[in-house]
Every structure is written in structure tokens, then in C-alpha cells.
Design a protein around this motif. Structure first.
Motif, PDB file in Angstrom:
ATOM      1  N   UNK A  59       0.721  -1.183   0.018  1.00 39.43           N
ATOM      2  CA  UNK A  59      -0.135   0.102  -0.051  1.00 39.43           C
ATOM      3  C   UNK A  59       0.921   1.244  -0.071  1.00 39.43           C
ATOM      4  N   UNK A  60       2.160   1.182   0.528  1.00 42.15           N
ATOM      5  CA  UNK A  60       2.951   2.211   0.572  1.00 42.15           C
ATOM      6  C   UNK A  60       3.471   2.783  -0.865  1.00 42.15           C
ATOM      7  N   UNK A  61       3.227   1.904  -1.903  1.00 44.21           N
ATOM      8  CA  UNK A  61       3.567   2.157  -3.124  1.00 44.21           C
ATOM      9  C   UNK A  61       2.419   2.558  -4.054  1.00 44.21           C
ATOM     10  N   UNK A  62       1.274   2.651  -3.329  1.00 42.12           N
ATOM     11  CA  UNK A  62       0.028   3.082  -4.057  1.00 42.12           C
ATOM     12  C   UNK A  62       0.220   4.446  -4.783  1.00 42.12           C
ATOM     13  N   UNK A  63      -0.013   4.625  -6.243  1.00 41.19           N
ATOM     14  CA  UNK A  63       0.169   5.885  -6.863  1.00 41.19           C
ATOM     15  C   UNK A  63       1.460   5.656  -7.889  1.00 41.19           C
ATOM     16  N   UNK A  64       2.019   4.658  -7.717  1.00 40.25           N
ATOM     17  CA  UNK A  64       3.223   4.346  -8.805  1.00 40.25           C
ATOM     18  C   UNK A  64       3.125   3.065  -9.407  1.00 40.25           C
ATOM     19  N   UNK A  65       3.711   2.680 -10.363  1.00 42.41           N
ATOM     20  CA  UNK A  65       3.787   1.370 -11.025  1.00 42.41           C
ATOM     21  C   UNK A  65       4.952   0.680 -10.429  1.00 42.41           C
ATOM     22  N   UNK A  66       4.655  -0.445  -9.951  1.00 41.73           N
ATOM     23  CA  UNK A  66       5.593  -1.444  -9.221  1.00 41.73           C
ATOM     24  C   UNK A  66       5.944  -2.636  -9.995  1.00 41.73           C
ATOM     25  N   UNK A  67       7.303  -2.724 -10.269  1.00 39.10           N
ATOM     26  CA  UNK A  67       7.733  -3.446 -11.022  1.00 39.10           C
ATOM     27  C   UNK A  67       8.527  -4.730 -10.035  1.00 39.10           C
ATOM     28  N   UNK A  68       8.199  -5.819  -9.753  1.00 39.39           N
ATOM     29  CA  UNK A  68       8.456  -6.686  -8.703  1.00 39.39           C
ATOM     30  C   UNK A  68       9.057  -7.977  -9.319  1.00 39.39           C
ATOM     31  N   UNK A  69      10.212  -8.618  -8.735  1.00 39.67           N
ATOM     32  CA  UNK A  69      10.658  -9.912  -9.037  1.00 39.67           C
ATOM     33  C   UNK A  69      11.158 -10.593  -7.572  1.00 39.67           C
ATOM     34  N   UNK A 129       7.869   5.162 -11.001  1.00 35.54           N
ATOM     35  CA  UNK A 129       7.833   3.689 -10.856  1.00 35.54           C
ATOM     36  C   UNK A 129       8.746   3.204  -9.902  1.00 35.54           C
ATOM     37  N   UNK A 130       8.533   2.241  -9.304  1.00 37.06           N
ATOM     38  CA  UNK A 130       9.342   1.492  -8.103  1.00 37.06           C
ATOM     39  C   UNK A 130       9.578   0.145  -8.389  1.00 37.06           C
ATOM     40  N   UNK A 131      11.068  -0.313  -8.500  1.00 36.88           N
ATOM     41  CA  UNK A 131      11.488  -1.540  -8.818  1.00 36.88           C
ATOM     42  C   UNK A 131      11.714  -2.237  -7.499  1.00 36.88           C
ATOM     43  N   UNK A 132      11.179  -3.360  -7.299  1.00 40.38           N
ATOM     44  CA  UNK A 132      11.327  -3.820  -5.768  1.00 40.38           C
ATOM     45  C   UNK A 132      11.796  -5.379  -6.226  1.00 40.38           C
ATOM     46  N   UNK A 188      15.051   4.349  -6.935  1.00 40.52           N
ATOM     47  CA  UNK A 188      13.578   3.871  -7.005  1.00 40.52           C
ATOM     48  C   UNK A 188      13.833   2.468  -7.176  1.00 40.52           C
ATOM     49  N   UNK A 189      14.728   1.853  -6.452  1.00 41.30           N
ATOM     50  CA  UNK A 189      14.733   0.395  -6.346  1.00 41.30           C
ATOM     51  C   UNK A 189      14.993  -0.012  -4.726  1.00 41.30           C
ATOM     52  N   UNK A 190      14.440  -0.997  -4.341  1.00 42.33           N
ATOM     53  CA  UNK A 190      14.759  -1.793  -3.204  1.00 42.33           C
ATOM     54  C   UNK A 190      14.849  -3.041  -2.983  1.00 42.33           C
ATOM     55  N   UNK A 191      15.780  -3.563  -2.313  1.00 38.40           N
ATOM     56  CA  UNK A 191      15.964  -5.223  -2.346  1.00 38.40           C
ATOM     57  C   UNK A 191      15.218  -5.560  -0.711  1.00 38.40           C
ATOM     58  N   UNK A 192      13.925  -6.180  -0.768  1.00 35.59           N
ATOM     59  CA  UNK A 192      13.478  -6.368   0.539  1.00 35.59           C
ATOM     60  C   UNK A 192      13.539  -7.633   1.137  1.00 35.59           C
ATOM     61  N   UNK A 246       5.409   6.477  -0.322  1.00 33.79           N
ATOM     62  CA  UNK A 246       6.280   6.660   0.726  1.00 33.79           C
ATOM     63  C   UNK A 246       7.312   5.507   1.034  1.00 33.79           C
ATOM     64  N   UNK A 247       7.248   4.449   0.225  1.00 31.87           N
ATOM     65  CA  UNK A 247       7.875   3.317   0.350  1.00 31.87           C
ATOM     66  C   UNK A 247       9.484   3.339   0.094  1.00 31.87           C
TER      67      UNK A 247
END
Length: 223
Positions: A66-76, A109-112, A139-143, A220-221
């Protein structure tokens, strides 16, 4: 050699700029999935609510989808000690990010990357991984898993996104390769399968989603 690389890069960016401009002028809106399906053989439309998550960044910040609401999230989903496809997937991820970040889409865009081996992927490992593969922390993070979550929490999350990471011994996980795309409203829009899809097609798909109607809440992510 340097000149050839520079000219090749310049040509790619010029082509990308033209493609993005064309997409912005004539992006297909509700026909986005249909158009991409006709262009990209490794594309799969999904169209359902993305499985929620609560995860932790390398600097111990708790983030949710939900913190990334408002952006496109690209997830791997990957793990740092993977000896075969994960490094290739990370390099492809970085290539897509580099193309996106050379356009006005960078802030949209956020890359996760999510580790499926939280026991071994320490904070130091998470921080070093991006630099090793050319990923931009802007705009990238390793979670990794949240502190109170079980060790297999991220592998369970990967399963909710449709693919399994099966442990084979202590150090190896058998798994497929999928890049997931979530739109600005939290809808899991599509998968790009494997390592052979055209990165430009993913960039154009992301561009279409950034122009689709949806929430404008600032993320805010990752800051």
C-alpha cells in the motif's frame, strides 16, 4: 570500443525517446493488455488485486504494498546466492530500470526485488546487491521478510504471485523467472516471463500504466 558503446547507447536512448513519445501521444488505454499481448510473446495479462505484503528494507524500514500506491511497481523474487538465473534476472531488471529512469517515468515507477532467502541475505548483502548489478537505489529496493515473519514468508509470498521457490538442500532453490507488474491502483496487471522478453516492451507497458487513470497518492516506500 568506448565510442561504439557510446553510439549504441545514444541510438538506444533516441529510439526509446521516440517510442515513449509515441506511446504518450497514442497510448492504448484499456487496450494496453491486448496491444502488448500482440507484441510480446512472453507477456501474460493478469488483472486481479496484487497480493499484499509487509517487508523490510536493508535499513530496517517496514514497507507494505500500500505504501507504493500511486506508482507502478515492477517486482521480482530472487536470492543473492543464486548461482544461475537470478543474476541474469537482476541484470535484466537493471536494464529495464535504466531505460525507465532516463525518461520522466523515473518518479512514477518503483522496482522491488524480494529475497526468498532471508536467512542468508543480510542487510549488508541487500545493500551490496544493487551496486553489483547496476540498480539505482533512487527507485529500487531489495526487500526481506518482516522481523516477526517466519523464515519462509517470502517464498510463500512468491507462491501467491504464482511461482515456487523450492529448497534443494541448504543453499539452492529451484524456481522460475517472472517479472510482475502492479499498476498505480494496486492491481496485478501482468507478468513478463523468463529472460527473453524485449525490455523495451516492458518499458512501453509501464509507460501505458503511468498514463492510465488511477490514484495520484505520492509513494512513501522509497525516498
Amino acid at each position: 570500443m568506448i565510442r561504439r558503446i557510446t553510439l549504441k547507447t545514444a541510438a538506444l536512448l533516441a529510439a526509446l525517446s521516440i517510442a515513449i513519445a509515441a506511446a504518450e501521444a497514442h497510448h492504448p488505454g484499456h487496450r494496453l493488455d491486448e496491444v502488448m499481448g500482440s507484441k510480446e510473446k512472453y507477456f501474460q495479462a493478469v488483472g486481479k488485486e496484487a497480493p499484499a505484503f509487509t517487508l523490510k528494507t536493508a535499513d530496517n524500514k517496514i514497507v507494505t504494498l500500500a505504501d507504493f500506491r500511486g506508482t507502478v511497481v515492477v517486482l521480482q523474487f530472487i536470492y543473492a546466492s543464486c548461482p544461475d538465473v537470478c543474476p541474469l534476472h537482476a541484470d535484466l531488471f537493471a536494464r529495464v530500470q535504466n531505460m525507465v529512469n532516463r525518461t520522466p517515468m523515473k518518479s512514477r515507477v518503483r522496482f522491488l526485488s524480494v529475497t526468498t532467502d532471508p536467512k542468508r541475505d543480510t542487510a549488508e548483502t541487500l545493500e551490496a546487491y544493487g551496486a553489483a548489478h547496476g540498480l539505482d537505489p533512487a527507485n529500487w529496493a531489495f526487500l526481506t521478510k518482516a522481523p516477526d515473519a517466519p523464515e519462509d514468508a517470502t517464498r510463500r509470498l512468491a507462491a501467491r504471485y504464482g511461482h515456487k521457490f523450492t529448497k534443494v538442500g541448504e543453499d539452492y532453490q529451484s524456481h522460475g523467472v517472472v517479472t510482475h507488474v502492479i499498476d498505480r491502483g494496486g492491481v496485478w496487471r501482468a507478468n513478463f516471463h523468463g529472460l527473453r522478453f524485449d525490455p523495451l516492451n516492458l518499458v512501453l507497458y509501464i509507460n501505458g500504466l503511468t498514463h492510465a487513470a488511477g490514484p495520484d497518492k505520492a509513494p512513501k516506500g522509497i525516498e
